[in-house]
Design an enzyme around this catalytic site. Structure first.
Site, PDB file in Angstrom:
ATOM      1  N   ALA A  73       0.721  -1.152   0.016  1.00 41.59           N
ATOM      2  CA  ALA A  73       0.187  -0.104   0.033  1.00 41.59           C
ATOM      3  C   ALA A  73       0.771   1.141   0.250  1.00 41.59           C
ATOM      4  O   ALA A  73       2.068   1.336   0.665  1.00 41.59           O
ATOM      5  CB  ALA A  73      -0.820  -0.020   1.258  1.00 41.59           C
ATOM      6  N   TYR A  75       0.592   5.989  -0.792  1.00 38.15           N
ATOM      7  CA  TYR A  75      -0.075   7.135  -0.706  1.00 38.15           C
ATOM      8  C   TYR A  75       0.074   8.006  -2.100  1.00 38.15           C
ATOM      9  O   TYR A  75       1.207   7.773  -2.338  1.00 38.15           O
ATOM     10  CB  TYR A  75      -0.102   7.859   0.250  1.00 38.15           C
ATOM     11  CG  TYR A  75      -0.536   9.424   0.377  1.00 38.15           C
ATOM     12  CD1 TYR A  75      -1.764   9.602   0.578  1.00 38.15           C
ATOM     13  CD2 TYR A  75       0.270  10.168  -0.142  1.00 38.15           C
ATOM     14  CE1 TYR A  75      -2.192  11.027   0.603  1.00 38.15           C
ATOM     15  CE2 TYR A  75      -0.288  11.757  -0.321  1.00 38.15           C
ATOM     16  CZ  TYR A  75      -1.388  12.022   0.129  1.00 38.15           C
ATOM     17  OH  TYR A  75      -1.928  13.272   0.083  1.00 38.15           O
ATOM     18  N   ALA A 168       6.026   7.348  -7.428  1.00 39.82           N
ATOM     19  CA  ALA A 168       5.383   8.266  -6.739  1.00 39.82           C
ATOM     20  C   ALA A 168       6.586   9.030  -6.159  1.00 39.82           C
ATOM     21  O   ALA A 168       6.859   8.590  -5.016  1.00 39.82           O
ATOM     22  CB  ALA A 168       4.238   8.188  -5.899  1.00 39.82           C
ATOM     23  N   CYS A 184       4.614   0.861   1.921  1.00 39.61           N
ATOM     24  CA  CYS A 184       5.224  -0.088   1.378  1.00 39.61           C
ATOM     25  C   CYS A 184       5.856  -1.053   2.479  1.00 39.61           C
ATOM     26  O   CYS A 184       6.869  -1.909   2.628  1.00 39.61           O
ATOM     27  CB  CYS A 184       6.590   0.445   0.683  1.00 39.61           C
ATOM     28  SG  CYS A 184       6.048   1.651  -0.385  1.00 39.61           S
TER      29      CYS A 184
END
EC number: 2.3.1.181
Length: 219
Positions: A73, A75, A168, A184
């Site tokens: 996961a 952001y 990102a 992560c």
């Protein structure tokens, strides 16, 4: 080798960007194109990759999107530059043979490292021997680090030997970014921005131009 087609999508919802990526993957495969290099920014969203584990997202109250990229996961938000190389891995490039994924990831991460050097920062790609002071035994080792802090998250997917998704890069400081998740697999404190590392306001346009030039040279 500047044969990729560059596109800047600006601020775009993640779902819309994912659809556009999928369309480009089909175009690259069908027409046997070298690929595209896409820059964009997303409104706040958490994406969960194939390796996401229970507890990675624990109190995030915004949108969550399941995706087919590798990794866990993370952001995405307005404080970042998101980079999507839509790359035909069946085409041989300098430094890698056809249909090689790990060499592509290394070239991609090293390009970010090269740009960080222009800001006086020594970055290192995630699969190197450098280790964070945070426990990395059960975490995702991709991305770009400066000392023991992570400035860029990297996760890609491959379909029909076309790579998509990407990186990102944290450019400006946002205290609400990464709250409520273990990005992560790490505690949120591991994440850092270019603004924090340099102690100066980031010229986003300048950073984008530097990274665009470098990626078009090496991908």
């Amino acid at each position: 080798m500047a044969d990729l087609i560059f596109q800047d999508w600006g601020l775009i919802n993640y779902d819309e960007a994912l659809k556009k990526q999928n369309d480009l993957v089909e175009k690259v495969h069908t027409e046997d194109l070298p690929g595209f290099l896409v820059f964009c920014t997303h409104p706040p969203v958490v994406t969960v990759g194939r390796a996401t584990q229970a507890g990675d997202v624990f109190s995030w109250n915004g949108p969550v999107v399941e995706v087919t990229r590798g990794g866990r996961a993370t952001y995405h938000g307005p404080s970042q530059l998101v980079v999507y190389p839509i790359l035909n891995l069946a085409h041989v490039r300098k430094g890698r043979k056809d249909r090689e994924i790990n060499p592509y990831l290394k070239v991609f991460e090293d390009a970010i490292v090269d740009v960080l050097k222009t800001y006086g920062l020594t970055g290192i790609e995630g699969r190197s021997s450098a280790k964070s002071s945070f426990n990395r035994a059960d975490a995702d080792d991709t991305g770009v680090w400066v000392n023991d802090l992570k400035i860029a998250s990297v996760g890609v997917g491959v379909r029909k030997w076309v790579a998509f998704h990407g990186a990102a890069i944290n450019l400006t400081f946002d205290e609400k970014a990464f709250l409520g998740l273990r990005p992560c697999g790490f505690p949120s404190e591991v994440m850092v921005s270019l603004e924090q590392l340099t102690g100066a306001k980031v010229d986003v346009g300048e950073f984008k131009e530097k990274l665009k030039r470098r990626l078009l040279e090496v991908l």
